[in-house]
Design a protein around this motif. Structure first.
Motif, PDB file in Angstrom:
ATOM      1  N   UNK A  74       6.079   6.398  -4.086  1.00  0.00           N
ATOM      2  CA  UNK A  74       4.890   5.460  -3.536  1.00  0.00           C
ATOM      3  C   UNK A  74       5.750   4.493  -2.545  1.00  0.00           C
ATOM      4  N   UNK A  75       6.610   3.974  -3.088  1.00  0.00           N
ATOM      5  CA  UNK A  75       7.532   2.877  -2.187  1.00  0.00           C
ATOM      6  C   UNK A  75       8.080   3.464  -0.972  1.00  0.00           C
ATOM      7  N   UNK A  76       8.335   4.858  -1.121  1.00  0.00           N
ATOM      8  CA  UNK A  76       9.171   5.533  -0.017  1.00  0.00           C
ATOM      9  C   UNK A  76       7.906   5.690   1.137  1.00  0.00           C
ATOM     10  N   UNK A  77       6.901   5.993   0.452  1.00  0.00           N
ATOM     11  CA  UNK A  77       5.761   6.194   1.449  1.00  0.00           C
ATOM     12  C   UNK A  77       5.278   4.899   2.358  1.00  0.00           C
ATOM     13  N   UNK A  78       5.059   3.823   1.682  1.00  0.00           N
ATOM     14  CA  UNK A  78       4.756   2.556   2.167  1.00  0.00           C
ATOM     15  C   UNK A  78       5.987   2.079   2.789  1.00  0.00           C
TER      16      UNK A  78
END
Length: 338
Positions: A74-78
């Motif tokens: 999720x952090x990578x997507x954001x």
């Protein structure tokens, strides 16, 4: 038949064999997908779509980045380093509360399939007994972590009453439990089945079955989904459709697949050196996969109710649940991708 007429007939037949969706060019044929613990059966639809060439059939070149847990993908997507994520539905709700417009486009798992276990040699026989315990989760902030938070809250406990430790979702998780480095663990198959078969753990809560989910959540609770930023969907509708087509095809394959069928597709290392164990784990987990790809309205409500139970930020937030799932692409996939 003349050569020219034959060529025309063959050309017409070829056009009929290619659906309008597959005939369209993806806006982003090369893309990166993030996942947190790919070998876990929670994410089996991703491995099947990859290994059986369903992405390639849609004209997509998908690079998969496997992170230590769902929170990291999720952090990578954001952060913009990946395009889409195969991850837990709950993240779409939590991100809406934080002002991030993340949307899911197909349900892959209708039950979480997460199991909370404790070492047999620990005096832990219920969730209430977990106070002060070291609990392994795939990664802090991931769905395995949320699962424990919810169970603790139902017993009047808080996340701060335990210590969460990231253990991943593979052999390292099994090893840490066997060595006694943690007292309990929230994880998925094949990790859980391995520990059960070896007699190392006792089960405190099991969401692999319909009965288990009814007991824990009061009904279905959407699990793995394909999610992305809403502006990605707007800019890449054909690419999004092709991704959904591939995953929908996977769900239809899983409807009739046997554990042996699955074992024949996944990489050898997923078997953890024990084919019989893996077959048993797949048998335990096959009920968790979505039958339609559509998240039911009640499932969305159950997911929100779970999060509100332990997340103060969500208790104060107004969540528009319909915005967390865009069903247009699944509907088209079910109609043949048209």
């Amino acid at each position: 038949m003349r050569i020219g007429t034959l060529a025309a007939a063959l050309g017409a037949a070829l056009m009929l064999a290619v659906s309008p969706a597959s005939a369209q060019q993806a806006e982003k044929p090369k893309l990166t997908l993030g996942v947190g613990g790919k070998p876990l059966l929670y994410y089996l639809p991703l491995t099947i779509a990859e290994r059986k060439g369903f992405f390639k059939d849609e004209g997509l070149d998908v690079t998969i980045n496997d992170f230590g847990g769902g929170a990291k993908s999720l952090q990578a997507l954001i952060g913009g380093s990946i395009d889409v994520v195969t991850g837990a539905y709950e993240h779409t709700i939590r991100m809406q509360a934080k002002g991030q417009d993340i949307v899911s486009v197909i349900e892959l798992g209708r039950f979480p399939g997460i199991v909370l276990v404790a070492r047999k040699d620990r005096p832990i026989n219920s969730v209430k007994d977990l106070k002060g315990a070291k609990i392994g989760v795939t990664a802090p902030g991931s769905s395995t972590n949320f699962f424990v938070n919810f169970l603790l809250a139902k017993e009047g406990l808080k996340p701060e009453d335990v210590a969460f430790i990231g253990v991943g979702g593979g052999a390292s998780a099994v090893a840490q439990m066997k060595r006694g480095e943690i007292d309990a663990m929230s994880n998925l198959d094949p990790v859980i089945t391995k520990l059960e078969d070896d007699g190392d753990v006792k089960v405190l809560a099991d969401s692999r079955t319909e009965a288990g989910n009814d007991k824990i959540f009061g009904g279905a609770n959407p699990a793995a989904v394909l999610y992305m930023k809403r502006d990605f969907v707007a800019a890449n509708p054909v690419t999004t459709q092709k991704l959904v087509n591939a995953f929908y095809r996977t769900l239809m394959w899983l409807k009739t697949a046997t554990p042996e069928d699955v074992a024949a597709v996944v990489p050898e290392e997923y078997l953890l050196g024990d084919r019989a164990l893996y077959l048993s784990a797949v048998k335990n987990s096959l009920p968790i996969y979505s039958r339609t790809g559509v998240i039911p309205a009640q499932g969305m409500k159950n997911a929100l109710a779970m999060l509100v139970e332990f997340d103060p930020e969500l208790k104060a937030a107004t969540i528009d649940l319909p915005k967390t799932f865009d069903d247009r692409f699944v509907v088209k996939a079910a109609a043949g991708g048209k």
